[in-house]
Design a protein around this motif. Sequence first.
Motif, PDB file in Angstrom:
ATOM      1  N   ILE A  82      -8.423   2.929  -4.527  1.00 52.70           N
ATOM      2  CA  ILE A  82      -7.291   3.358  -5.714  1.00 52.70           C
ATOM      3  C   ILE A  82      -6.474   4.429  -5.223  1.00 52.70           C
ATOM      4  O   ILE A  82      -5.294   4.668  -5.349  1.00 52.70           O
ATOM      5  N   ASP A  83      -7.201   5.780  -5.000  1.00 52.88           N
ATOM      6  CA  ASP A  83      -6.472   7.007  -4.591  1.00 52.88           C
ATOM      7  C   ASP A  83      -5.763   6.765  -3.293  1.00 52.88           C
ATOM      8  O   ASP A  83      -4.662   7.280  -3.150  1.00 52.88           O
ATOM      9  N   SER A  84      -5.983   5.977  -2.313  1.00 51.89           N
ATOM     10  CA  SER A  84      -5.290   5.551  -1.176  1.00 51.89           C
ATOM     11  C   SER A  84      -4.157   4.891  -1.377  1.00 51.89           C
ATOM     12  O   SER A  84      -2.961   5.085  -1.012  1.00 51.89           O
ATOM     13  N   LEU A  85      -4.189   3.909  -2.045  1.00 56.90           N
ATOM     14  CA  LEU A  85      -2.953   3.199  -2.748  1.00 56.90           C
ATOM     15  C   LEU A  85      -2.210   4.062  -3.613  1.00 56.90           C
ATOM     16  O   LEU A  85      -0.746   3.889  -3.442  1.00 56.90           O
ATOM     17  N   GLY A  90       2.915   6.136  -4.459  1.00 58.38           N
ATOM     18  CA  GLY A  90       3.433   7.386  -5.199  1.00 58.38           C
ATOM     19  C   GLY A  90       3.075   7.065  -6.586  1.00 58.38           C
ATOM     20  O   GLY A  90       3.624   7.499  -7.632  1.00 58.38           O
ATOM     21  N   TRP A  91       1.992   6.469  -7.058  1.00 56.35           N
ATOM     22  CA  TRP A  91       1.407   6.301  -8.186  1.00 56.35           C
ATOM     23  C   TRP A  91       0.742   7.814  -8.851  1.00 56.35           C
ATOM     24  O   TRP A  91       0.385   8.449  -8.167  1.00 56.35           O
ATOM     25  N   SER A  92       0.800   7.875 -10.004  1.00 54.95           N
ATOM     26  CA  SER A  92       0.416   9.067 -10.850  1.00 54.95           C
ATOM     27  C   SER A  92      -1.195   8.896 -11.059  1.00 54.95           C
ATOM     28  O   SER A  92      -1.854   9.768 -11.227  1.00 54.95           O
ATOM     29  N   PHE A  93      -1.261   7.630 -11.393  1.00 59.84           N
ATOM     30  CA  PHE A  93      -2.893   7.093 -11.664  1.00 59.84           C
ATOM     31  C   PHE A  93      -3.888   7.685 -10.565  1.00 59.84           C
ATOM     32  O   PHE A  93      -3.637   7.587  -9.208  1.00 59.84           O
ATOM     33  N   ARG A  94      -5.026   8.229 -10.888  1.00 65.56           N
ATOM     34  CA  ARG A  94      -5.966   8.490 -10.025  1.00 65.56           C
ATOM     35  C   ARG A  94      -7.364   8.077 -10.327  1.00 65.56           C
ATOM     36  O   ARG A  94      -7.398   7.681 -11.587  1.00 65.56           O
TER      37      ARG A  94
END
Length: 236
Positions: A82-85, A90-94
């Motif tokens: 998830i963090d790599s994607l 450029g997602w804000s979700f972590r």
Amino acid sequence: MKLDLGFIGSAFIQLLSALPITLLITFVSVFFGFLIGSAVAIIRIYRVPVIHYIASGYVTFIRGTPMLMHLLLIYFGLPVIIDSLAAALGWSFRSTSIPMIGFAFLSFSITAGAYLAEVVRSGILAVNKGQIEAAYSIGMTTPQALMRIVLPQALAVSLPNLSNSFIGMLHGSTLAFTVSVVEINAKAQIVATTNWKFFESYIAAAFLFWGVTILIEKITELLEKRINIYNRGGVR
């Protein structure tokens, strides 16, 4: 060492607060596991090109590895993905936004899916092939025949195994404490730390699990009786 019967009763009452979490994990896992398992079972029975091999590999891998390993792989692996994607897109979700119980839901659903796939598959294969052929003869499509004729009968045949799977996931939910989810097992440890009476605390937890298991067995018995009434052609 003297057994403190009074503390067993006290611990039992305290453990009841963790019962909803345990039941939630079990119900969610079995529900989504059943959906996954049904899809996998149909894919394997009808040997859908390419996907059939993936489905078979999924069942073989999950059934061949421990449930705890699935949870740890999801817990440590999913955040990395998830963090790599998120960084790449450029997602804000972590991954830190995911609640701990979410890892348990996902992991246990995947585990339940593999086992329930075999339960559903055996139930479908137990239904007389002549019935689906009869469905085709009156113009039903394969999905219609499955939904209206085959799957209801397969579920009836598979009910004892479905009950066993449900009980298995209930007991397997105790592994959720490894990712900091406070279910019955974790709550028993917390209760015991107040005076180091772990033996009594685990006895209380055992009674609680036993009671829920008996309840599931009784519900299954009632469902089986109901199904048998319909099979005899009447309702009392």
